[in-house]
Write an enzyme that holds these catalytic residues in place. Sequence first.
Site, PDB file in Angstrom:
ATOM      1  N   CYS A  92      -5.550   3.934  -4.138  1.00  0.00           N
ATOM      2  CA  CYS A  92      -5.756   2.589  -3.597  1.00  0.00           C
ATOM      3  C   CYS A  92      -6.896   1.799  -4.247  1.00  0.00           C
ATOM      4  O   CYS A  92      -6.674   0.761  -4.844  1.00  0.00           O
ATOM      5  CB  CYS A  92      -6.059   2.644  -2.106  1.00  0.00           C
ATOM      6  SG  CYS A  92      -4.848   3.504  -1.113  1.00  0.00           S
ATOM      7  N   HIS A 151     -11.100  -2.665   0.440  1.00  0.00           N
ATOM      8  CA  HIS A 151     -11.210  -1.335  -0.170  1.00  0.00           C
ATOM      9  C   HIS A 151     -12.068  -1.286  -1.430  1.00  0.00           C
ATOM     10  O   HIS A 151     -11.957  -0.370  -2.228  1.00  0.00           O
ATOM     11  CB  HIS A 151      -9.807  -0.761  -0.463  1.00  0.00           C
ATOM     12  CG  HIS A 151      -9.716   0.684  -0.044  1.00  0.00           C
ATOM     13  ND1 HIS A 151      -8.638   1.479  -0.348  1.00  0.00           N
ATOM     14  CD2 HIS A 151     -10.578   1.455   0.652  1.00  0.00           C
ATOM     15  CE1 HIS A 151      -8.850   2.685   0.145  1.00  0.00           C
ATOM     16  NE2 HIS A 151     -10.006   2.691   0.754  1.00  0.00           N
ATOM     17  N   ASP A 158       0.105  -0.854  -4.875  1.00  0.00           N
ATOM     18  CA  ASP A 158      -1.129  -0.378  -5.515  1.00  0.00           C
ATOM     19  C   ASP A 158      -1.024   0.987  -6.161  1.00  0.00           C
ATOM     20  O   ASP A 158      -1.815   1.317  -7.057  1.00  0.00           O
ATOM     21  CB  ASP A 158      -2.302  -0.404  -4.518  1.00  0.00           C
ATOM     22  CG  ASP A 158      -2.142   0.594  -3.382  1.00  0.00           C
ATOM     23  OD1 ASP A 158      -1.011   1.060  -3.131  1.00  0.00           O
ATOM     24  OD2 ASP A 158      -3.154   0.909  -2.728  1.00  0.00           O
ATOM     25  N   ASN A 159      -0.064   1.788  -5.701  1.00  0.00           N
ATOM     26  CA  ASN A 159       0.162   3.108  -6.309  1.00  0.00           C
ATOM     27  C   ASN A 159       1.502   3.618  -5.817  1.00  0.00           C
ATOM     28  O   ASN A 159       2.132   3.003  -4.953  1.00  0.00           O
ATOM     29  CB  ASN A 159      -0.975   4.094  -5.987  1.00  0.00           C
ATOM     30  CG  ASN A 159      -1.306   4.196  -4.520  1.00  0.00           C
ATOM     31  OD1 ASN A 159      -2.361   3.738  -4.067  1.00  0.00           O
ATOM     32  ND2 ASN A 159      -0.408   4.747  -3.730  1.00  0.00           N
ATOM     33  N   ASP A 173       0.838  -1.201   0.000  1.00  0.00           N
ATOM     34  CA  ASP A 173       0.000   0.000   0.000  1.00  0.00           C
ATOM     35  C   ASP A 173       0.876   1.255   0.000  1.00  0.00           C
ATOM     36  O   ASP A 173       1.630   1.502   0.947  1.00  0.00           O
ATOM     37  CB  ASP A 173      -0.889  -0.020   1.253  1.00  0.00           C
ATOM     38  CG  ASP A 173      -2.133   0.825   1.072  1.00  0.00           C
ATOM     39  OD1 ASP A 173      -2.180   1.609   0.113  1.00  0.00           O
ATOM     40  OD2 ASP A 173      -3.057   0.682   1.897  1.00  0.00           O
ATOM     41  N   ASP A 174       0.788   2.026  -1.078  1.00  0.00           N
ATOM     42  CA  ASP A 174       1.553   3.280  -1.192  1.00  0.00           C
ATOM     43  C   ASP A 174       3.058   3.055  -1.132  1.00  0.00           C
ATOM     44  O   ASP A 174       3.811   3.995  -0.830  1.00  0.00           O
ATOM     45  CB  ASP A 174       1.168   4.291  -0.095  1.00  0.00           C
ATOM     46  CG  ASP A 174      -0.241   4.824  -0.244  1.00  0.00           C
ATOM     47  OD1 ASP A 174      -1.018   4.281  -1.051  1.00  0.00           O
ATOM     48  OD2 ASP A 174      -0.571   5.796   0.463  1.00  0.00           O
TER      49      ASP A 174
HETATM   50 CA   LIG Z   1      -2.469   2.808  -1.797  1.00  0.00          CA
END
Ligand SMILES: [Ca+2]
Lengths: 505, 505
Positions: free
Chosen positions: A61, A124, A271-272, A21-22
């Site tokens: 996300c 999410h 995810d990003n 995540d991130d």
């Molecule tokens: Ca994310």
Amino acid sequence: ALGLLASGAPQPPNIVLMLMDDMGWGDLGVYGEPSRETPNLDRMAAEGMLFPNFYSANPLCSPSRAALLTGRLPIRNGFYTSNAHARNAYTPQEIMGGIPNSEHLLPELLKKAGYTNKIVGKWHLGHRPQFHPLKHGFDEWFGSPNCHFGPYDNKVKPNIPVYRDWEMVGRFYEEFPINLKTGEANLTQLYLQEALDFIRTQHARQSPFFLYWAIDATHAPVYASRPFLGTSLRGRYGDAVREIDDSVGKILSLLQNLGISKNTFVFFTSDNGAALVSAPKQGGSNGPFLCGKQTTFEGGMREPAIAWWPGHIAAGQVSHQLGSIMDLFTTSLSLAGLKPPSDRVIDGLDLLPNMLQGHTMDRPIFYYRGNTLMAVTLGQYKAHFWTWTNSWEEFRQGIDFCPGQNVSGVTTHTQEEHTELPLIFHLGRDPGERFPLSFASDEYQDVLSRMTQVVQRHQKSLVPGQPQLNVCSQAVMNWAPPGCEKLGKCLTPPESVPEKCSWPH
Amino acid sequence: ALGLLASGAPQPPNIVLMLMDDMGWGDLGVYGEPSRETPNLDRMAAEGMLFPNFYSANPLCSPSRAALLTGRLPIRNGFYTSNAHARNAYTPQEIMGGIPNSEHLLPELLKKAGYTNKIVGKWHLGHRPQFHPLKHGFDEWFGSPNCHFGPYDNKVKPNIPVYRDWEMVGRFYEEFPINLKTGEANLTQLYLQEALDFIRTQHARQSPFFLYWAIDATHAPVYASRPFLGTSLRGRYGDAVREIDDSVGKILSLLQNLGISKNTFVFFTSDNGAALVSAPKQGGSNGPFLCGKQTTFEGGMREPAIAWWPGHIAAGQVSHQLGSIMDLFTTSLSLAGLKPPSDRVIDGLDLLPNMLQGHTMDRPIFYYRGNTLMAVTLGQYKAHFWTWTNSWEEFRQGIDFCPGQNVSGVTTHTQEEHTELPLIFHLGRDPGERFPLSFASDEYQDVLSRMTQVVQRHQKSLVPGQPQLNVCSQAVMNWAPPGCEKLGKCLTPPESVPEKCSWPH
Ligand SMILES: [Ca+2]
Ligand SMILES: [Ca+2]
């Protein structure tokens, strides 16, 4: 050796998708992070295949996760907003929408090939009951429907629940504490244990399994458990990365110790891009790339990516294939011996020909922000049709998606249209998107005509999905998730007053 | 097994220092360059020790090279200017100064331990006869006294000569062609051949050798030989890197094939950061770091660095030791069993305790620009006492040392003094120098007091050398180098009119 299914058919490989995540492209030692604190991930790359040109489907996300699980761009699967032009949107607690029933999710399809599917961590894809992951193909869940934001007051906003399968087993900041001051939380250890237990159990059952390990320690507020806190040269964010790296090592070791590494395909990605708006203490690194999360520059969407499948994917390879998180959908189906759905457009490619035979496939990477195609990459070239970071108003308030970076006419604080004369960059010579090609050059003209064809073909056939991220209501939040009664933790929702969600950038 | 010298003493290891020109930290795959086109260098790192925190002694060619060969900061050995405040200076053809006789160069000292010394490539420590490398300890030379700039007209300015030992054997753009249009030049192949021949010959002679391989294909105008042109995903700069990588591989292979890899210490680094002013076609990458060549930000002085000594330095290590190009002086002496001169300050440390036993040594890294201490790094912290990139005037003309980067109050276009209240960065959390610590924080105060002590100690004992880069004259240029008669290539120098050199930034 491959096992046999109850049917007598040879057992397809297990699939482990590790989604960070991130986490940014530049956060792993193997991608050049100067502190080089990811020995397990670096070894995973040395034993497998590294993808330097691997992309998310969105710089945020939830659209990115919806794309992974559907193999489709958010503009198709509905994970976008049309409330304003080119707005980033995701699934906060108050969102009415979520993953549509009409979408076929990867675990749903894998079930047909006999897989047992578990999601560990962040879902999410919607908060309302119809969006529950066990209604979309997963057999087991340990994790949360949203980020670990908080703490909330449980009056205006409830704390995010943590689920085991159908029912909540507590809430973040309550049964699952996160100390914002020290950064201490043992969630990664819980998520690791869930992964290890699931692998052991499925192995004992001789069932092929799909583990979607969607952990979130590198999303602000970043956290680590006590043994890792303060151990990184990079501060708290690095502590989180070190704990993740250690956990990845433990998962790969278990696969090896169980003797199933040759029958388990593992893919690691994020995810990003790193959330530079939270840097340096709560955000990671996008290496040499421009800007970060929220943007359609490389820093927002180019991701770390490692494939590991001993005995199948040769060790120590680097693939320059343009890859996408959506390829994990199609590739996973291919591993399971399944074909992707034929009644809809699937954007993901099967990467196995690339990973196993070294074939490179030509394909575009599309960079959307909400309902707007901002940019496209084809081969080594990237064209921006729109540029925007955020508004001057936000920027002046200190919200900066590109701290320390400023490319004139590119990192704009007004939405700039370039559809007639896109800004084109050569990502090989100029990975940082600093030097647009001269409009007058032959190179520009050649590239533009090829790009234009690809984009026109894409746009002509595009059927946008029903936008899921337009309507919000306080009533849909996690006031009383199933299981709350047993815990005595049911809260009373307010009256439902649906309204347009506001997406500031 | 170690050999024996004629004296009967055990033979010290051979030493190969590979010094790149303007190659950036981010240019190697192992440091995260996205195209990952340096398999030989990446393997060298996997077989040896990688230094992510290794520094030049100056963000420019000649001061950095003078520092390497003397083990001393340019402010001590004279490779600086005092013509203006904080000016970058190097040795153009018209410089009067050069390496002072009073300096002890590494090859001079290694001679005492029986080494045969060769420089291949760029010298850059002065053009006049007294500065000739064979007067400063080298036994052999194939290369040039300066960069391969040109072509010149041989009237206002002569083309740079190429020497073999004492005499010139031609000039760049004449006997040694460089095609500026195509980028073709076979110089790296010539330099490779010189290295291989020297190694073979010295091995046959059973003489310990020091090879200083100072090649320059990555300095603008960048070049590559025909087989490498057009082969990189990164364009011409990448072609040059690929040819260098291939050459490094050939040198290491020869050492292995001759069976002397265990008796040869090899170190790879670069003289200064990538010249972003020439990017993207003629300049490299500084990865996640700020700015490039000419500046005292990390991009200007943090360098790729790999130590390779099979059987001695364990494979696959990463050292976070703060290292300096000046350490190559002291470390090489240590390898030869020699002590550094005791009659002067030597800034270089012996890195062997770090490389062989894993000891980490506390030491500052000083960042000078001309006569001015711009910054210092201590542990994880860097303090800037002065910030400057270049003047507004130059910047407006398009001279940009930090393209696409802009850190407010940091990448300044006026000389900004911060000596009373330095800007301090944590290079672990913030390698890109984007987020200065808050002056009010305890962290800032703690660090500042430690920094201040170190800087005061340094400045109190500092005895600046006679500045060598202040005076220029057209007459000292390479009009008629020794050997020109044989070639019929002597030119007539103009009258000597020494004047102050002008250093614009
Ligand atoms: Ca994310
Ligand atoms: Ca240089």
